[in-house]
Design a protein around this motif. Structure first.
Motif, PDB file in Angstrom:
ATOM      1  N   ASN A 182      -5.753  -6.921  -3.117  1.00 50.53           N
ATOM      2  CA  ASN A 182      -6.362  -8.231  -2.893  1.00 50.53           C
ATOM      3  C   ASN A 182      -7.831  -8.166  -3.262  1.00 50.53           C
ATOM      4  OD1 ASN A 182      -4.488  -9.388   0.022  1.00 50.53           O
ATOM      5  ND2 ASN A 182      -3.995  -9.264  -2.144  1.00 50.53           N
ATOM      6  N   LEU A 183      -8.186  -8.946  -4.253  1.00 52.62           N
ATOM      7  CA  LEU A 183      -9.564  -8.940  -4.704  1.00 52.62           C
ATOM      8  C   LEU A 183     -10.395  -9.846  -3.819  1.00 52.62           C
ATOM      9  CD1 LEU A 183      -9.956  -7.163  -7.031  1.00 52.62           C
ATOM     10  CD2 LEU A 183     -10.318  -9.127  -8.498  1.00 52.62           C
ATOM     11  N   THR A 197     -19.175 -14.134  -8.554  1.00 54.46           N
ATOM     12  CA  THR A 197     -18.154 -14.050  -9.599  1.00 54.46           C
ATOM     13  C   THR A 197     -18.757 -13.747 -10.967  1.00 54.46           C
ATOM     14  OG1 THR A 197     -17.090 -15.815  -8.368  1.00 54.46           O
ATOM     15  CG2 THR A 197     -16.109 -15.213 -10.461  1.00 54.46           C
ATOM     16  N   THR A 198     -19.843 -14.420 -11.271  1.00 52.21           N
ATOM     17  CA  THR A 198     -20.494 -14.237 -12.561  1.00 52.21           C
ATOM     18  C   THR A 198     -20.822 -12.775 -12.808  1.00 52.21           C
ATOM     19  OG1 THR A 198     -21.580 -16.332 -12.084  1.00 52.21           O
ATOM     20  CG2 THR A 198     -22.321 -15.107 -14.021  1.00 52.21           C
ATOM     21  N   LEU A 216      -2.517   1.997  -8.077  1.00 53.40           N
ATOM     22  CA  LEU A 216      -1.695   1.164  -7.205  1.00 53.40           C
ATOM     23  C   LEU A 216      -0.331   0.846  -7.817  1.00 53.40           C
ATOM     24  CD1 LEU A 216      -3.604   1.108  -5.034  1.00 53.40           C
ATOM     25  CD2 LEU A 216      -4.140  -1.277  -5.464  1.00 53.40           C
ATOM     26  N   PHE A 245     -17.192  -3.143 -13.905  1.00 49.68           N
ATOM     27  CA  PHE A 245     -16.246  -3.547 -12.870  1.00 49.68           C
ATOM     28  C   PHE A 245     -14.820  -3.596 -13.410  1.00 49.68           C
ATOM     29  CE2 PHE A 245     -20.152  -5.619 -11.112  1.00 49.68           C
ATOM     30  CZ  PHE A 245     -20.238  -4.810  -9.979  1.00 49.68           C
ATOM     31  N   ALA A 246     -14.706  -4.048 -14.629  1.00 46.97           N
ATOM     32  CA  ALA A 246     -13.391  -4.116 -15.248  1.00 46.97           C
ATOM     33  C   ALA A 246     -12.757  -2.730 -15.280  1.00 46.97           C
ATOM     34  CB  ALA A 246     -13.495  -4.676 -16.654  1.00 46.97           C
ATOM     35  N   VAL A 288     -11.637  -1.661 -11.751  1.00 44.06           N
ATOM     36  CA  VAL A 288     -10.425  -2.367 -11.347  1.00 44.06           C
ATOM     37  C   VAL A 288      -9.213  -1.814 -12.099  1.00 44.06           C
ATOM     38  CG1 VAL A 288      -9.218  -4.574 -11.402  1.00 44.06           C
ATOM     39  CG2 VAL A 288     -11.620  -4.484 -10.733  1.00 44.06           C
ATOM     40  N   GLN A 289      -9.436  -1.541 -13.367  1.00 46.84           N
ATOM     41  CA  GLN A 289      -8.375  -0.960 -14.167  1.00 46.84           C
ATOM     42  C   GLN A 289      -7.859   0.339 -13.546  1.00 46.84           C
ATOM     43  OE1 GLN A 289      -7.756  -1.869 -17.950  1.00 46.84           O
ATOM     44  NE2 GLN A 289      -5.865  -1.016 -17.113  1.00 46.84           N
ATOM     45  N   THR A 331     -21.010 -14.981  -1.247  1.00 46.02           N
ATOM     46  CA  THR A 331     -21.412 -15.903  -0.202  1.00 46.02           C
ATOM     47  C   THR A 331     -20.853 -15.481   1.138  1.00 46.02           C
ATOM     48  OG1 THR A 331     -19.468 -17.224  -0.670  1.00 46.02           O
ATOM     49  CG2 THR A 331     -21.488 -17.834  -1.794  1.00 46.02           C
ATOM     50  N   PHE A 341     -19.582 -10.173 -11.260  1.00 44.36           N
ATOM     51  CA  PHE A 341     -18.372  -9.349 -11.265  1.00 44.36           C
ATOM     52  C   PHE A 341     -17.692  -9.372 -12.633  1.00 44.36           C
ATOM     53  CE2 PHE A 341     -13.733  -8.976 -10.217  1.00 44.36           C
ATOM     54  CZ  PHE A 341     -13.750  -7.624  -9.933  1.00 44.36           C
ATOM     55  N   PHE A 342     -17.567 -10.559 -13.194  1.00 43.00           N
ATOM     56  CA  PHE A 342     -16.909 -10.660 -14.483  1.00 43.00           C
ATOM     57  C   PHE A 342     -17.828 -10.273 -15.631  1.00 43.00           C
ATOM     58  CE2 PHE A 342     -13.959 -13.178 -12.034  1.00 43.00           C
ATOM     59  CZ  PHE A 342     -12.746 -12.819 -12.598  1.00 43.00           C
ATOM     60  N   LYS A 392     -16.733 -14.742   6.663  1.00 42.48           N
ATOM     61  CA  LYS A 392     -15.370 -14.983   6.179  1.00 42.48           C
ATOM     62  C   LYS A 392     -14.678 -13.683   5.765  1.00 42.48           C
ATOM     63  CE  LYS A 392     -12.890 -18.455   3.435  1.00 42.48           C
ATOM     64  NZ  LYS A 392     -12.977 -19.477   2.367  1.00 42.48           N
TER      65      LYS A 392
END
Lengths: 341, 341
Positions: free
Chosen positions: B110-111, B82-83, B102, B91-92, B95-96, B116, B85-86, B121
């Motif tokens: 779905n992000l 997460t760290t 979309l 990445f922003a 996604v934009q 991990t 990615f943000f 999973k």
DNA sequence: TTGTAGGCGTTATCAT
DNA sequence: ATGATAACGCCTACAA
């Protein structure tokens, strides 16, 4: 003929049925094994698991959801645009905490960054049954998810929701936090202290401003030096400029978020003034943004990551039917002294 | 008795069935209206829509998905924590772009930020039928989604996937981009030029480094001054320190991402050297990070937002059955000159 | 402990 | 153009 070549037959996923056949048991038994029912004989469990492994079976989520009337997923709703969401490390911390809690569960997280048309598309989504509950952060006054269209979905808020009602939420005492940050400026001897607040349609915006007011009142100083911004760096830069125009003698500044503080730094530098000598600056959050600027920021720490964790935890407990999940969850803040004030 | 008080009856959502009854038509007809079938008489459409509005009906997504064997959702898979990615505005932007595409469709996003246990999973998730396809970015060498567990899900990659195969992907020419950035340093007269590269298990890391090499070769200069980092600011700061230790006479630095360039700035400042006088710096991305540092960064622009848009577009076309979606989509880069070089 | 059977809310294939 | 009637893949009483 070589095996019906030509048509590309998509290898259809194995079903419970096939696993049952493979293991010579009924579908019900396979279902029990898959869901970890205790009342299945060990050897049958073994056999079924073998079949599952052999066929590489994965349950179809739609079917499961339809039959069980639960989805095993929750949504995180962020009524902001993507830029804002990715721009503030505060959100990153929240998400981090949420996923940390979810990772130890079977629940999935669906991110919903819905600035545009929050009422329509988002609501349809939430009502379509794809999630069992939702986490709402950065909540503005307008959006009343709860009531709107009679949404009967378990919700947990990050930050006290503006509309009344018995909502479950996690928050800090923003008034107290704002007062803490402001008081520090008083304590180090600043005489003309201002603030850049968050938007006034958000409790965090209003409350931190109120905290500033109270601290100033307590110090017997005027609390008129404030400008409203929008929790972005650019907005804060603008607001700081206005503040400096109005109060050229400003020597202390409480900014309602660390990200906004970086904008304030820029405005101050632009005016040729220095931090902390000319103007001492205190932020809010203690997010990575506090350390990303030209100088380590003194700031009011809030436990964002834990708040995310807590939000997820409360929602999961609520979904599990826990009758006594606390509704008001106020977490502590404290001042972190660094170089800027 | 006052209306069976006591038990809290959750207002169960209205179904197709109920709408049909309300409108005096069959379920099939309601389904047709909901899905915009052309062969329904106008008055029936009106009646059904009235019933839908009255009952506040929203289709159950699980049931729809089960029957139609499509989910109306796609996943964005990010094999990072997460760290990370943000932390990177790159990445922003992606996604934009994705959401922009979309938003004009009926698809949901779905992000899946899965550092991990990406194999287990995540794979179960992808194979459970909740999404019709997936977008993969920041792809490392290890993760072979495609083959692993025989995943037969339409995939589109952001960045050329490291493993061979006929994948659909959107990318820039990273070798050329790396060369462009490096050549600029040569052009402005730098004599000892180094680079901080991305991880070597990612094509973007390898290729930009290769671009550096080629540019140095072409200039008849040695290409030995490189250190590998991980596309984070902290990692780049470390790498830059090592580089400065090894090459005290360094006067030009090509950094493989803007975010990493901010780390390089910090290391350079720490050594008491200045940009661009002592060391000229060129970044890569042209993301907001290029303007977040102490000085506007000269950088190699790549159209991140459009790349996200394009990725989503390709996947949607692919899902729609478009037989000729291009597989290799290389977008242009160009140098953006600012203050750092 | 295991199997049988019905149902979850839609879509899709037939007739009509 | 509209309506029965099967699926879709799984869960869950209920029965055995």
């Amino acid at each position: 003929m070589q095996g019906g070549g030509g048509i590309k037959t998509r290898p259809t996923a194995p079903t419970l049925e096939e696993v049952a056949r493979e293991a010579n048991v009924s579908r019900a038994t396979v279902s029990r094994v898959v869901n970890g029912s205790p009342k299945v004989s060990p050897d049958v469990v073994t056999a079924v698991n073998a079949a599952i492994a052999k066929l590489n079976y994965v349950p179809n989520r739609a079917a499961r959801s339809l039959a069980s009337r639960t989805s095993g997923a929750i949504a995180l709703i962020v009524p902001e645009d993507t830029t804002m969401f990715f721009g503030d490390p505060y959100f990153a911390a929240i998400v981090q905490g949420i996923t940390r809690r979810l990772d130890e569960s079977e629940f999935l997280l669906n991110l919903l960054v819905a600035s545009t048309d929050p009422s329509h598309k988002t609501l349809r989504y939430l009502r379509s049954g794809v999630v069992d509950g939702a986490l709402v952060i950065s909540h503005h006054e307008g959006d009343d998810l709860q009531r709107e269209a009679g949404l009967a979905l378990p919700l947990v808020f990050g930050g006290r929701p503006s509309q009344a009602g018995d909502h479950i939420f996690v928050d800090v005492d923003n008034v107290e936090g704002g007062a803490t940050g402001t008081s520090h400026l008083v304590d180090i001897g600043r005489r003309r202290i201002g603030t850049v607040s968050g938007p006034l349609d958000m409790p965090a915006g209003v409350d931190r401003l109120e905290g500033y007011r109270r601290a100033m009142d307590a110090a017997g100083m005027p609390s008129d030096a404030y400008e409203v911004a929008d929790f972005t760096a650019a907005g804060a830069m603008e607001a700081t400029r206005r503040l400096l125009d109005r109060f050229p003698d400003l020597d202390g500044l409480f900014v309602a978020s660390d990200l906004m503080a970086t904008g304030a730094f820029a405005a101050i530098a632009e005016r040729g003034r220095s931090v902390p000598d000319d103007i001492a600056v205190v932020g809010f959050d203690d997010s990575p943004a506090a350390l990303s600027g030209p100088m380590p920021l003194t700031t009011v720490h809030q436990p964002s990551e834990q708040m995310g964790f807590e939000m997820a935890d409360l929602l999961l407990r609520h979904l599990a039917g826990d009758p006594d999940v606390p509704h008001r969850n106020i977490m502590p803040t404290h001042l972190v002294k660094r170089a800027s004030a």
